[in-house]
Design a protein around this motif. Structure first.
Motif, PDB file in Angstrom:
ATOM      1  N   ALA A  11      74.565  86.258  57.378  1.00 38.11           N
ATOM      2  CA  ALA A  11      72.364  86.363  57.356  1.00 38.11           C
ATOM      3  C   ALA A  11      71.812  87.804  56.887  1.00 38.11           C
ATOM      4  O   ALA A  11      71.688  87.924  55.851  1.00 38.11           O
ATOM      5  N   LEU A  12      72.580  88.370  57.798  1.00 35.36           N
ATOM      6  CA  LEU A  12      71.987  89.665  57.473  1.00 35.36           C
ATOM      7  C   LEU A  12      73.046  90.445  55.617  1.00 35.36           C
ATOM      8  O   LEU A  12      72.174  91.078  54.933  1.00 35.36           O
ATOM      9  N   PHE A  13      74.610  90.052  55.651  1.00 35.62           N
ATOM     10  CA  PHE A  13      74.379  90.385  55.084  1.00 35.62           C
ATOM     11  C   PHE A  13      73.732  89.497  53.441  1.00 35.62           C
ATOM     12  O   PHE A  13      73.581  90.408  52.689  1.00 35.62           O
ATOM     13  N   ALA A  14      73.845  88.061  53.563  1.00 40.17           N
ATOM     14  CA  ALA A  14      73.162  87.158  52.256  1.00 40.17           C
ATOM     15  C   ALA A  14      71.765  87.872  51.659  1.00 40.17           C
ATOM     16  O   ALA A  14      71.314  87.671  50.477  1.00 40.17           O
ATOM     17  N   ILE A  15      71.239  88.394  53.161  1.00 34.55           N
ATOM     18  CA  ILE A  15      69.684  89.039  53.098  1.00 34.55           C
ATOM     19  C   ILE A  15      69.353  90.450  52.339  1.00 34.55           C
ATOM     20  O   ILE A  15      69.151  91.026  51.376  1.00 34.55           O
ATOM     21  N   SER A  16      70.319  91.134  52.288  1.00 33.49           N
ATOM     22  CA  SER A  16      71.148  92.395  51.937  1.00 33.49           C
ATOM     23  C   SER A  16      71.080  92.107  50.708  1.00 33.49           C
ATOM     24  O   SER A  16      70.507  92.707  49.818  1.00 33.49           O
ATOM     25  N   ILE A  17      71.876  91.316  50.059  1.00 36.67           N
ATOM     26  CA  ILE A  17      72.682  90.931  48.789  1.00 36.67           C
ATOM     27  C   ILE A  17      71.246  90.585  48.037  1.00 36.67           C
ATOM     28  O   ILE A  17      70.851  90.744  46.449  1.00 36.67           O
ATOM     29  N   CYS A  18      70.698  89.766  48.138  1.00 34.55           N
ATOM     30  CA  CYS A  18      68.962  89.407  47.633  1.00 34.55           C
ATOM     31  C   CYS A  18      68.243  90.552  47.320  1.00 34.55           C
ATOM     32  O   CYS A  18      67.874  90.262  47.027  1.00 34.55           O
ATOM     33  N   ALA A  19      68.130  90.640  48.575  1.00 33.90           N
ATOM     34  CA  ALA A  19      67.011  91.956  48.063  1.00 33.90           C
ATOM     35  C   ALA A  19      67.453  92.981  47.484  1.00 33.90           C
ATOM     36  O   ALA A  19      66.381  93.243  46.542  1.00 33.90           O
ATOM     37  N   PHE A  20      68.718  93.363  47.199  1.00 33.53           N
ATOM     38  CA  PHE A  20      68.606  94.157  46.955  1.00 33.53           C
ATOM     39  C   PHE A  20      69.484  93.392  45.083  1.00 33.53           C
ATOM     40  O   PHE A  20      68.982  94.134  43.612  1.00 33.53           O
ATOM     41  N   ALA A  21      69.364  92.227  44.928  1.00 33.11           N
ATOM     42  CA  ALA A  21      68.919  91.855  43.540  1.00 33.11           C
ATOM     43  C   ALA A  21      67.588  91.474  42.783  1.00 33.11           C
ATOM     44  O   ALA A  21      67.357  91.849  41.932  1.00 33.11           O
ATOM     45  N   PHE A  22      66.366  91.104  43.779  1.00 33.49           N
ATOM     46  CA  PHE A  22      64.838  91.395  43.754  1.00 33.49           C
ATOM     47  C   PHE A  22      64.764  92.851  43.418  1.00 33.49           C
ATOM     48  O   PHE A  22      63.589  92.791  42.991  1.00 33.49           O
ATOM     49  N   TRP A  23      65.233  93.356  44.164  1.00 33.44           N
ATOM     50  CA  TRP A  23      64.551  94.821  43.828  1.00 33.44           C
ATOM     51  C   TRP A  23      65.460  95.040  42.793  1.00 33.44           C
ATOM     52  O   TRP A  23      64.653  96.159  42.044  1.00 33.44           O
ATOM     53  N   LYS A  24      66.636  94.920  42.330  1.00 38.70           N
ATOM     54  CA  LYS A  24      67.257  96.241  41.411  1.00 38.70           C
ATOM     55  C   LYS A  24      67.704  95.050  40.041  1.00 38.70           C
ATOM     56  O   LYS A  24      67.815  95.985  38.932  1.00 38.70           O
ATOM     57  N   THR A  28      67.747  87.304  35.303  1.00 37.51           N
ATOM     58  CA  THR A  28      68.934  86.066  36.313  1.00 37.51           C
ATOM     59  C   THR A  28      69.804  86.718  37.547  1.00 37.51           C
ATOM     60  O   THR A  28      69.576  85.508  38.236  1.00 37.51           O
ATOM     61  N   GLU A  29      69.419  88.089  37.952  1.00 38.90           N
ATOM     62  CA  GLU A  29      69.481  88.144  38.816  1.00 38.90           C
ATOM     63  C   GLU A  29      68.693  87.894  40.145  1.00 38.90           C
ATOM     64  O   GLU A  29      68.979  87.670  41.012  1.00 38.90           O
ATOM     65  N   ARG A  30      67.148  87.614  39.703  1.00 33.76           N
ATOM     66  CA  ARG A  30      66.247  87.187  40.509  1.00 33.76           C
ATOM     67  C   ARG A  30      65.983  86.271  40.276  1.00 33.76           C
ATOM     68  O   ARG A  30      65.892  85.381  41.894  1.00 33.76           O
ATOM     69  N   THR A  31      66.683  84.966  39.443  1.00 34.62           N
ATOM     70  CA  THR A  31      66.645  83.889  39.386  1.00 34.62           C
ATOM     71  C   THR A  31      67.841  83.491  39.704  1.00 34.62           C
ATOM     72  O   THR A  31      67.211  82.546  41.369  1.00 34.62           O
ATOM     73  N   PHE A  32      68.686  83.438  40.121  1.00 33.49           N
ATOM     74  CA  PHE A  32      70.560  83.523  40.926  1.00 33.49           C
ATOM     75  C   PHE A  32      69.595  83.517  42.625  1.00 33.49           C
ATOM     76  O   PHE A  32      70.119  82.676  43.033  1.00 33.49           O
ATOM     77  N   ALA A  33      69.294  85.029  43.061  1.00 30.42           N
ATOM     78  CA  ALA A  33      69.369  85.041  44.477  1.00 30.42           C
ATOM     79  C   ALA A  33      67.903  84.086  45.130  1.00 30.42           C
ATOM     80  O   ALA A  33      68.294  83.746  46.366  1.00 30.42           O
ATOM     81  N   GLY A  34      67.058  84.191  44.243  1.00 32.43           N
ATOM     82  CA  GLY A  34      65.841  83.015  44.510  1.00 32.43           C
ATOM     83  C   GLY A  34      66.436  81.481  44.830  1.00 32.43           C
ATOM     84  O   GLY A  34      66.222  80.720  45.754  1.00 32.43           O
ATOM     85  N   ALA A  39      67.834  77.458  48.297  1.00 35.49           N
ATOM     86  CA  ALA A  39      69.613  76.644  48.877  1.00 35.49           C
ATOM     87  C   ALA A  39      69.740  77.007  50.532  1.00 35.49           C
ATOM     88  O   ALA A  39      69.512  76.452  51.184  1.00 35.49           O
ATOM     89  N   TRP A  40      69.563  77.808  50.488  1.00 38.29           N
ATOM     90  CA  TRP A  40      70.446  78.305  52.200  1.00 38.29           C
ATOM     91  C   TRP A  40      68.950  77.790  52.720  1.00 38.29           C
ATOM     92  O   TRP A  40      69.081  77.337  54.043  1.00 38.29           O
ATOM     93  N   LEU A  41      67.736  78.495  53.190  1.00 33.12           N
ATOM     94  CA  LEU A  41      66.509  77.422  54.077  1.00 33.12           C
ATOM     95  C   LEU A  41      66.666  76.213  53.776  1.00 33.12           C
ATOM     96  O   LEU A  41      65.934  75.761  54.770  1.00 33.12           O
ATOM     97  N   ALA A  42      66.764  75.133  52.416  1.00 29.11           N
ATOM     98  CA  ALA A  42      66.546  74.455  52.342  1.00 29.11           C
ATOM     99  C   ALA A  42      67.796  73.637  53.126  1.00 29.11           C
ATOM    100  O   ALA A  42      68.023  72.605  53.915  1.00 29.11           O
ATOM    101  N   LEU A 113      83.731  76.307  52.910  1.00 27.01           N
ATOM    102  CA  LEU A 113      82.280  76.484  52.132  1.00 27.01           C
ATOM    103  C   LEU A 113      81.630  78.058  52.054  1.00 27.01           C
ATOM    104  O   LEU A 113      80.794  78.297  51.396  1.00 27.01           O
ATOM    105  N   ASN A 114      82.113  78.684  53.714  1.00 25.68           N
ATOM    106  CA  ASN A 114      81.977  80.290  54.031  1.00 25.68           C
ATOM    107  C   ASN A 114      82.518  80.808  52.943  1.00 25.68           C
ATOM    108  O   ASN A 114      81.969  82.021  52.216  1.00 25.68           O
ATOM    109  N   ILE A 115      83.774  80.555  52.998  1.00 27.70           N
ATOM    110  CA  ILE A 115      84.520  82.100  51.802  1.00 27.70           C
ATOM    111  C   ILE A 115      83.880  81.732  50.513  1.00 27.70           C
ATOM    112  O   ILE A 115      83.289  83.158  49.542  1.00 27.70           O
ATOM    113  N   THR A 116      83.637  80.587  50.071  1.00 30.53           N
ATOM    114  CA  THR A 116      82.878  80.715  48.070  1.00 30.53           C
ATOM    115  C   THR A 116      81.643  80.974  48.945  1.00 30.53           C
ATOM    116  O   THR A 116      81.206  81.505  47.527  1.00 30.53           O
ATOM    117  N   GLN A 117      80.884  81.065  49.879  1.00 24.78           N
ATOM    118  CA  GLN A 117      79.759  81.959  49.968  1.00 24.78           C
ATOM    119  C   GLN A 117      79.326  83.306  49.601  1.00 24.78           C
ATOM    120  O   GLN A 117      78.752  83.539  48.966  1.00 24.78           O
TER     121      GLN A 117
END
Length: 142
Positions: A11-24, A28-34, A39-42, A113-117
């Motif tokens: 979860a920390l890895f996922a949040i870090s990567i998505c935060a990096f995408a939102f920040w920098k 496309t990256e922001r839409t993908f991360a969002g 989907a993760w929350l759902a 599923l985990n490896i693909t994510q």
């Protein structure tokens, strides 16, 4: 959910990567991360609320919708999105195989599923890094 150390690190890895995408990242990256975060929350809500007979179908539907979003993002011609879409297609194919063809062990199914994510998040991180560097170079040229 987040009861094990491995789940917390993931979860920390996922949040870090998505935060990096939102920040920098770019649009496309922001839409993908969002879409990834939604989907993760759902998936977490489905995990908590769905009955055992509905749970696999709900996850399958979430992953199918996410695949459609990723395919739409491929039209923007970002190379990393194609890789992430291919990995998401593998996750959807794993769902289909599990539901319709053969029934692998639960551990094997969730491992795929985990490896693909993790691969999807790695592609997002690399794509965001590329966009960040391109933007830095473009701002230095001005």
């Amino acid at each position: 959910m987040f009861f094990s150390l491995a789940a917390q690190i993931g979860a920390l890895f996922a949040i870090s990567i998505c935060a990096f995408a939102f920040w920098k990242g770019g649009a496309t990256e922001r839409t993908f991360a969002g879409s990834y975060v939604l989907a993760w929350l759902a998936s977490l809500v489905v995990q908590l609320q769905a009955t055992p007979s509905v749970f696999p179908w709900a996850l399958f539907a979430i992953d199918c919708v996410l695949l459609i979003v990723y395919i739409a993002l491929c039209w923007r011609r970002s190379t990393w999105v194609v890789w992430a879409t291919a990995l998401q297609a593998l996750a959807v194919a794993s769902h289909a195989m599990n539901r319709f063809v053969v029934s692998p062990t639960t551990d094997a199914f969730y491992t795929v599923l985990n490896i693909t994510q993790y691969g999807t998040l790695l592609a997002l991180g690399i794509g965001t890094f590329w966009v960040w560097q391109e933007n830095r170079i473009a701002s230095q040229d001005r």
